[in-house]
Write an enzyme that holds these catalytic residues in place. Structure first.
Site, short mmCIF file in Angstrom:
data_model
loop_
_atom_site.label_atom_id
_atom_site.label_comp_id
_atom_site.label_asym_id
_atom_site.label_seq_id
_atom_site.Cartn_x
_atom_site.Cartn_y
_atom_site.Cartn_z
N HIS A 467 0.83 -1.21 0.00
CA HIS A 467 0.00 0.00 0.00
C HIS A 467 0.87 1.26 0.00
O HIS A 467 0.72 2.14 -0.86
CB HIS A 467 -0.93 -0.01 1.22
CG HIS A 467 -1.82 1.18 1.34
ND1 HIS A 467 -3.14 1.16 0.98
CD2 HIS A 467 -1.58 2.45 1.78
CE1 HIS A 467 -3.68 2.35 1.19
NE2 HIS A 467 -2.75 3.15 1.68
N GLU A 468 1.77 1.33 0.97
CA GLU A 468 2.63 2.52 1.06
C GLU A 468 3.56 2.63 -0.14
O GLU A 468 3.87 3.72 -0.60
CB GLU A 468 3.43 2.51 2.37
CG GLU A 468 2.58 2.53 3.63
CD GLU A 468 1.52 3.62 3.65
OE1 GLU A 468 1.73 4.69 3.04
OE2 GLU A 468 0.46 3.40 4.27
N HIS A 471 1.74 4.35 -2.90
CA HIS A 471 1.86 5.81 -2.74
C HIS A 471 3.23 6.29 -3.22
O HIS A 471 3.36 7.32 -3.90
CB HIS A 471 1.72 6.18 -1.26
CG HIS A 471 0.32 6.26 -0.76
ND1 HIS A 471 -0.68 6.97 -1.39
CD2 HIS A 471 -0.25 5.73 0.36
CE1 HIS A 471 -1.80 6.88 -0.68
NE2 HIS A 471 -1.56 6.13 0.38
N HIS A 474 3.54 6.64 -6.86
CA HIS A 474 2.85 7.86 -7.30
C HIS A 474 3.78 9.06 -7.19
O HIS A 474 3.81 9.94 -8.06
CB HIS A 474 1.60 8.06 -6.43
CG HIS A 474 0.55 8.92 -7.03
ND1 HIS A 474 -0.61 9.26 -6.36
CD2 HIS A 474 0.46 9.54 -8.24
CE1 HIS A 474 -1.36 10.02 -7.13
NE2 HIS A 474 -0.73 10.22 -8.27
#
Length: 677
Positions: A467-468, A471, A474
């Protein structure tokens, strides 16, 4: 002049952590604020007619040194804080708030920006320039530029108070988290706990010069105890300790801070002409209005609640059948859910953990990114670190060009807040024909290595890392001109798409084969275990969805109404939870007083965005699955139309460019098992 106010003579212009002293920060901030003021004065005093370049672009690139110092300082305040840094934060935050107000309430500066804005249709601007102009204009108009002087002063006072209150809120939660310790000296009270958990608890006690087994409110200690400990009284003790953080009526109590923050945010919104804080916030979100958020949460609740009630009844019956527990409580949830999951799927985290050694999972995330986006990750030791546990990487593309610097910080320690997050030390942007590459960090709180075992992750920790890292991708793949539109600088209910979509690879056989090998034997994770992971992925999804909805509703209950008549935090919270409640209330506990996402982080009026983005991520991953989870064409579209674009266009425009259509909620409902596949 401090080292923070001079160009960094470091590899890739990274932060020189080892050379920075805590006492450098306050003078560095003061110098940088004055330098930024001088840059604003230059823009205002320009005799030439206001243009996009000499006003809007100049404003965008002003204060870069101040932004850099702020990034370093506030990231340290989250990941490696101490009393000195916290004291400086209380002193600096009002200065930064005042400086921000000095810009947005500067009439001469707004006049120049407005002059450009009024001529925008004739300026032949690119899409990104149009977005920047619109964003700059709104940063003034939405933050008081059109207010009369008396109201501008009121706004300054509110912003100063809010900056201090939110900091204090976070400091109290951090102190409460680290103040609690549960030392167990009787081995009989440890029944049910896996060997690795016991070893970590013993080591934690030794580190504090104590005999026995120590458990804390840090997630790697708290979660396993709540999941596996047979001793119900001790589970209750730990759960109540976690639930009453900053809710004890003492010096670390956050009840008044919550009331004041909510009321000041409302007062600020009203001052600016908005009905509530949520109306103000959501104007710049995909959802647009509180009514749309509430409708979204209510419609999801209609789908989730029947499933949640079925799952809860089943859990109650299972607890009675297993050991006669008739009054199921919050501290029983994880324990019996794990037992039921083991029974139904013949699967538990202890079976899986040997296949998820931290270093292997990190490499797995890197391999998935390499296959999807052509990225290469090389661990390097030529970059300064703020703590010796931090890992540092050089990220390059297939041509060997630098894409990003990546910091990774994985273990809990004093001075580091709980949870997991991605952050930025330096954003990507283009200046003077140079594409400045970003410095990105992911921070987690995972199970530490012990004397006999490396860090072995639970499957939940594996998905957290992915998940991190989503990010981080991105941020790392950002390719825009302006820093304020770069990377994760997007609408808040869009920012979770890259992170949540990346979790999907954790459930896929083709991805797990890249990294899920036994830490001792090197054996690949058995495919029957992979199938069990997939089969159990929607286990208790009804209860989990209802829980997330309840947090979104609590957020909106503080920010989507006039909160001035609320006098009791706990009473208000119970009313907000009424429609989603499954377990009996625990009178000693209160969530709002430690709900850092909305009272310290950026999620006020935005907690719904986790579920909102799940609709996007389920729909997006359906596209990958249609073509193959490593399909080059789909991955390139996702990189080119979503990951690299930051906030240069409306997120729905970007999403439709990637997907070819608007997202459909059916993909999420199917994945969650809430409708038939």
């Amino acid at each position: 002049m401090t080292i923070l106010n001079t160009p960094f003579n470091t590899t890739y212009n990274t932060a020189p952590f080892s050379q920075i002293k805590d006492t450098d920060f306050l003078p560095a901030f003061k110098i940088a604020i004055e330098d930024a003021r001088a840059e604003i004065d230059t823009i205002i005093s320009n005799k030439a007619e206001a243009s996009f370049q000499n006003t809007v672009e100049a404003l965008e690139f002003s204060g870069r040194q101040l932004d850099r110092i702020s990034s370093i300082f506030f990231n340290l305040n989250s990941a490696e804080t101490n009393d000195t840094i916290q004291k400086i934060a209380q002193e600096v935050s009002p200065l930064l708030s005042e400086f921000s107000n000095d810009i947005t309430l500067n009439e001469a500066l707004f006049k120049r920006v407005k002059a450009v804005y009024d001529r925008k249709d004739s300026l032949n601007l690119t899409v990104e320039q149009q977005t920047l102009l619109d964003k700059k204009y709104k940063s003034f108009s939405r933050n008081g530029a059109n207010l009369p002087e008396e109201k501008k002063q009121k706004l300054r006072t509110i912003d100063k108070e809010l900056s201090q209150l939110t900091l204090k809120f976070g400091e109290n939660v951090l102190a409460e988290t680290h103040n609690f310790e549960m030392l167990i000296t009787n081995e009989d009270e440890l029944s049910g706990l896996p060997e690795g958990v016991l070893e970590a608890a013993k080591q934690l006690a030794e580190n504090k010069n104590k005999e026995g087994w120590m458990f804390t409110l840090d997630y790697p200690s708290y979660i396993p105890f709540m999941t596996y400990a047979d001793n119900r009284a001790l589970r209750k003790k730990l759960a109540i300790a976690a639930g009453k953080k900053a809710f004890k009526g003492d010096a670390l109590d956050n009840q008044n801070n919550v009331l004041q923050i909510a009321k000041l945010r409302f007062e600020r919104a009203q001052l600016l002409g908005y009905q509530t804080h949520a109306h103000f916030v959501l104007e710049e979100r995909m959802a647009k209005t509180p009514a749309k958020v509430e409708k979204f949460l209510e419609e999801l609740a209609v789908k989730a609640k029947p499933a949640a009630l079925r799952e809860f009844k089943e859990l109650q019956e299972f607890a009675i059948e297993l050991d006669g527990t008739v009054d199921l409580q919050k501290w029983d949830s994880a324990y019996y859910a794990e037992k039921l999951k083991q029974k139904r799927f013949d699967l538990d985290d202890e079976q899986l953990k040997p296949y998820f050694k931290l270093e292997n999972v990190i490499n797995g995330a890197f391999k998935v990114a390499q296959k999807l986006f052509g990225l290469q990750f090389e661990e390097i030791d030529t970059i300064d670190k703020y703590h010796n546990e931090v890992l540092t990487y050089k990220v390059t593309n297939t041509k060997g060009q630098l894409i990003s610097v990546l910091y990774a910080d994985f273990f809990p320690r004093a001075g580091k807040r709980n949870g997991a997050w991605m952050t930025v030390y330096k954003p990507q942007f283009v200046k003077e024909h140079t594409n400045e590459r970003p410095h990105i960090s992911i921070v987690c709180n995972f199970t530490k290595p012990t004397k006999t075992k490396p860090s072995l992750l639970t499957f939940n920790e594996v998905t957290t890392l992915f998940h991190e890292f989503g990010h981080a991708l991105h941020g790392m793949l950002a390719n825009t001109t302006y820093p304020s539109l770069s990377g994760t600088s997007v609408f808040w209910d869009f920012v979770e798409l890259p992170s949540q979509v990346f979790e999907n690879w954790c459930y896929e056989k083709d991805a797990l084969e890249l990294f899920a090998t036994h830490y001792q034997t090197g054996e690949l994770i058995p495919m029957d275990l992979v199938q069990k992971i997939k089969d159990s992925s929607a286990f208790h999804e009804g209860m989990q969805t209802l829980r997330q909805i309840s947090f979104g509703l609590l957020d909106m209950s503080w920010h989507g109404i006039d909160p001035t008549k609320i006098t009791d935090v706990k009473t208000h919270e119970l009313e907000a939870f009424e429609g989603t409640k499954l377990f009996p209330d625990v009178k000693e506990n209160c969530m709002s007083t430690s709900f850092s996402h909305i009272f310290q982080g950026g999620y006020s009026s935005g907690y719904y965005s986790y579920k909102w983005a799940e609709v996007l991520d389920a729909d997006a991953f359906e596209f990958f699955k249609e073509k193959g989870i490593f399909d080059h064409e789909v991955a390139t579209k996702f990189k080119d139309h979503v990951l690299s674009q930051g906030g240069i266009e409306d997120p729905m425009v970007l999403y439709k460019r990637f997907r070819g259509k608007e997202p459909q909620p059916e993909a999420l409902l199917k994945r969650a098992g809430l409708i038939e596949k």
